[in-house]
Write an enzyme that holds these catalytic residues in place. Sequence first.
Site, PDB file in Angstrom:
ATOM      1  N   SER A   9       0.841  -1.199   0.000  1.00 21.11           N
ATOM      2  CA  SER A   9       0.000   0.000   0.000  1.00 21.11           C
ATOM      3  C   SER A   9       0.872   1.243   0.000  1.00 21.11           C
ATOM      4  O   SER A   9       1.676   1.460   0.918  1.00 21.11           O
ATOM      5  CB  SER A   9      -0.911   0.000   1.233  1.00 21.11           C
ATOM      6  OG  SER A   9      -1.596   1.235   1.284  1.00 21.11           O
ATOM      7  N   HIS A  34      -1.449  -0.993  -4.136  1.00 24.00           N
ATOM      8  CA  HIS A  34      -2.700  -0.513  -3.550  1.00 24.00           C
ATOM      9  C   HIS A  34      -2.590   0.996  -3.348  1.00 24.00           C
ATOM     10  O   HIS A  34      -1.622   1.489  -2.766  1.00 24.00           O
ATOM     11  CB  HIS A  34      -2.915  -1.224  -2.210  1.00 24.00           C
ATOM     12  CG  HIS A  34      -4.229  -0.978  -1.560  1.00 24.00           C
ATOM     13  ND1 HIS A  34      -5.389  -1.620  -1.947  1.00 24.00           N
ATOM     14  CD2 HIS A  34      -4.584  -0.167  -0.529  1.00 24.00           C
ATOM     15  CE1 HIS A  34      -6.394  -1.229  -1.176  1.00 24.00           C
ATOM     16  NE2 HIS A  34      -5.929  -0.342  -0.313  1.00 24.00           N
ATOM     17  N   ASP A  36      -4.613   4.208  -1.830  1.00 19.27           N
ATOM     18  CA  ASP A  36      -5.710   4.611  -0.939  1.00 19.27           C
ATOM     19  C   ASP A  36      -6.109   6.047  -1.187  1.00 19.27           C
ATOM     20  O   ASP A  36      -5.275   6.954  -1.084  1.00 19.27           O
ATOM     21  CB  ASP A  36      -5.248   4.485   0.521  1.00 19.27           C
ATOM     22  CG  ASP A  36      -5.184   3.048   0.977  1.00 19.27           C
ATOM     23  OD1 ASP A  36      -6.182   2.343   0.835  1.00 19.27           O
ATOM     24  OD2 ASP A  36      -4.117   2.644   1.483  1.00 19.27           O
ATOM     25  N   MET A  38      -8.627   9.091   0.058  1.00 17.52           N
ATOM     26  CA  MET A  38      -9.451   9.501   1.209  1.00 17.52           C
ATOM     27  C   MET A  38      -9.972  10.916   1.016  1.00 17.52           C
ATOM     28  O   MET A  38      -9.271  11.762   0.457  1.00 17.52           O
ATOM     29  CB  MET A  38      -8.599   9.453   2.476  1.00 17.52           C
ATOM     30  CG  MET A  38      -7.917   8.118   2.695  1.00 17.52           C
ATOM     31  SD  MET A  38      -6.962   8.134   4.202  1.00 17.52           S
ATOM     32  CE  MET A  38      -6.243   6.487   4.155  1.00 17.52           C
ATOM     33  N   HIS A  68      -8.369   2.130  -4.015  1.00 17.09           N
ATOM     34  CA  HIS A  68      -9.365   1.948  -2.952  1.00 17.09           C
ATOM     35  C   HIS A  68      -9.938   3.319  -2.611  1.00 17.09           C
ATOM     36  O   HIS A  68      -9.270   4.139  -1.968  1.00 17.09           O
ATOM     37  CB  HIS A  68      -8.644   1.310  -1.747  1.00 17.09           C
ATOM     38  CG  HIS A  68      -9.453   1.202  -0.504  1.00 17.09           C
ATOM     39  ND1 HIS A  68      -8.890   0.923   0.727  1.00 17.09           N
ATOM     40  CD2 HIS A  68     -10.780   1.315  -0.279  1.00 17.09           C
ATOM     41  CE1 HIS A  68      -9.841   0.889   1.639  1.00 17.09           C
ATOM     42  NE2 HIS A  68     -10.998   1.131   1.061  1.00 17.09           N
ATOM     43  N   MET A  70     -11.996   5.662  -0.549  1.00 18.66           N
ATOM     44  CA  MET A  70     -12.667   5.865   0.743  1.00 18.66           C
ATOM     45  C   MET A  70     -13.343   7.223   0.681  1.00 18.66           C
ATOM     46  O   MET A  70     -12.848   8.217   1.238  1.00 18.66           O
ATOM     47  CB  MET A  70     -11.629   5.789   1.878  1.00 18.66           C
ATOM     48  CG  MET A  70     -11.179   4.373   2.161  1.00 18.66           C
ATOM     49  SD  MET A  70      -9.643   4.298   3.099  1.00 18.66           S
ATOM     50  CE  MET A  70      -8.484   4.273   1.756  1.00 18.66           C
ATOM     51  N   MET A 139     -12.272  -4.901   4.930  1.00 17.51           N
ATOM     52  CA  MET A 139     -11.384  -4.103   5.771  1.00 17.51           C
ATOM     53  C   MET A 139     -11.161  -4.823   7.101  1.00 17.51           C
ATOM     54  O   MET A 139     -12.114  -5.235   7.769  1.00 17.51           O
ATOM     55  CB  MET A 139     -11.980  -2.718   6.046  1.00 17.51           C
ATOM     56  CG  MET A 139     -12.067  -1.799   4.833  1.00 17.51           C
ATOM     57  SD  MET A 139     -10.515  -1.568   3.936  1.00 17.51           S
ATOM     58  CE  MET A 139      -9.453  -0.869   5.207  1.00 17.51           C
ATOM     59  N   ASP A 177      -7.364  -5.797   3.999  1.00 14.83           N
ATOM     60  CA  ASP A 177      -6.617  -4.537   4.066  1.00 14.83           C
ATOM     61  C   ASP A 177      -6.675  -3.986   5.479  1.00 14.83           C
ATOM     62  O   ASP A 177      -7.752  -3.684   5.994  1.00 14.83           O
ATOM     63  CB  ASP A 177      -7.269  -3.564   3.064  1.00 14.83           C
ATOM     64  CG  ASP A 177      -6.605  -2.197   3.015  1.00 14.83           C
ATOM     65  OD1 ASP A 177      -5.505  -2.039   3.573  1.00 14.83           O
ATOM     66  OD2 ASP A 177      -7.210  -1.297   2.403  1.00 14.83           O
TER      67      ASP A 177
HETATM   68  C1  DX5 Z   1      -6.353   2.101   5.644  1.00 14.96           C
HETATM   69  C2  DX5 Z   1      -5.963   1.790   4.235  1.00 14.96           C
HETATM   70  C3  DX5 Z   1      -4.939   0.748   4.110  1.00 14.96           C
HETATM   71  C4  DX5 Z   1      -3.610   1.061   4.747  1.00 14.96           C
HETATM   72  C5  DX5 Z   1      -3.131  -0.207   5.347  1.00 14.96           C
HETATM   73  O1  DX5 Z   1      -7.406   2.972   5.634  1.00 14.96           O
HETATM   74  O2  DX5 Z   1      -7.096   1.382   3.483  1.00 14.96           O
HETATM   75  O3  DX5 Z   1      -4.746   0.372   2.757  1.00 14.96           O
HETATM   76  O4  DX5 Z   1      -2.645   1.533   3.842  1.00 14.96           O
HETATM   77  O5  DX5 Z   1      -2.011   0.055   6.096  1.00 14.96           O
HETATM   78  P1  DX5 Z   1      -1.389  -1.013   7.135  1.00 14.96           P
HETATM   79  O6  DX5 Z   1      -0.972  -2.197   6.317  1.00 14.96           O
HETATM   80  O7  DX5 Z   1      -0.259  -0.258   7.721  1.00 14.96           O
HETATM   81  O8  DX5 Z   1      -2.466  -1.352   8.106  1.00 14.96           O
HETATM   82 ZN    ZN Z   2      -6.770   0.504   1.443  1.00 15.85          ZN
END
Ligand code: DX5
Ligand code: ZN
Length: 218
Positions: A9, A34, A36, A38, A68, A70, A139, A177
């Site tokens: 990620s 990956h 992310d 947000m 991903h 969010m 998740m 994840d």
């Molecule tokens: C959290 C993200 C994850 C995050 C995971 O909201 O969706 O993808 O990067 O990080 P670790 O592996 O450190 O929990």
């Molecule tokens: Zn994620």
Amino acid sequence: MYPPLLVPSLLAGDHANLASSARVVQDLALPWLHVDIMDGHFVPNLSFGPETVAALRRAGISLFFDVHLMLDEPHRYAEAFIKAGASQVSIHIEPAYDHLATLRRIRSLGCKNGIVLNPDTPAAAIEPFLGEVDLVLVMTVQPGFGGQSFRRDVLPKLHRIAAWRRERGLGFRLEVDGGVDLATCAECRSSGADTFVAGTAFFKAADRAAFCRSFASL
Ligand code: DX5
Ligand code: ZN
């Protein structure tokens, strides 16, 4: 069904040198990254935007981008991420919008799609969409931040979704994840997951190649 896939990620990479962090993954011959996204509403944090994805492509990163979202309104932004170079776009079930239309729209734009559920969201919430998706992302932390502890209470839900996939002969990937390291990854695998996002465990590993080898030998 699928051989286990380790997906680093980018959130845990170096935000001043994102292309270098992505290149670390590419150079280890890992196929997926990956990414992310947000919005500060659906989750209490901000991360990257479509321009980040486009810039990584311009920098020569050819990895499969597992994006991903969010976001409270993923239907408004999915297309921008696809145009920027996303290979797969996953959307959460929790906010209110037309989930099915958005999943279908993502596919119609030539991109893979995914549906995501938070740790406290029951499996039943995504059941109607199982025949429409390339990926189910379960998740294993409350989304928003890297480095949180793995939620073991999510494992029965993973097991349930894997059973539906088997019983119905479906072909979606089952991804986890949040808080995934070598130990928790093994637990997820026993519960049916095949695709393992690792942020902190991958990027903060002292020897990332060794981490990949340990993952491969699990
Ligand atoms: C959290 C993200 C994850 C995050 C995971 O909201 O969706 O993808 O990067 O990080 P670790 O592996 O450190 O929990
Ligand atoms: Zn994620």
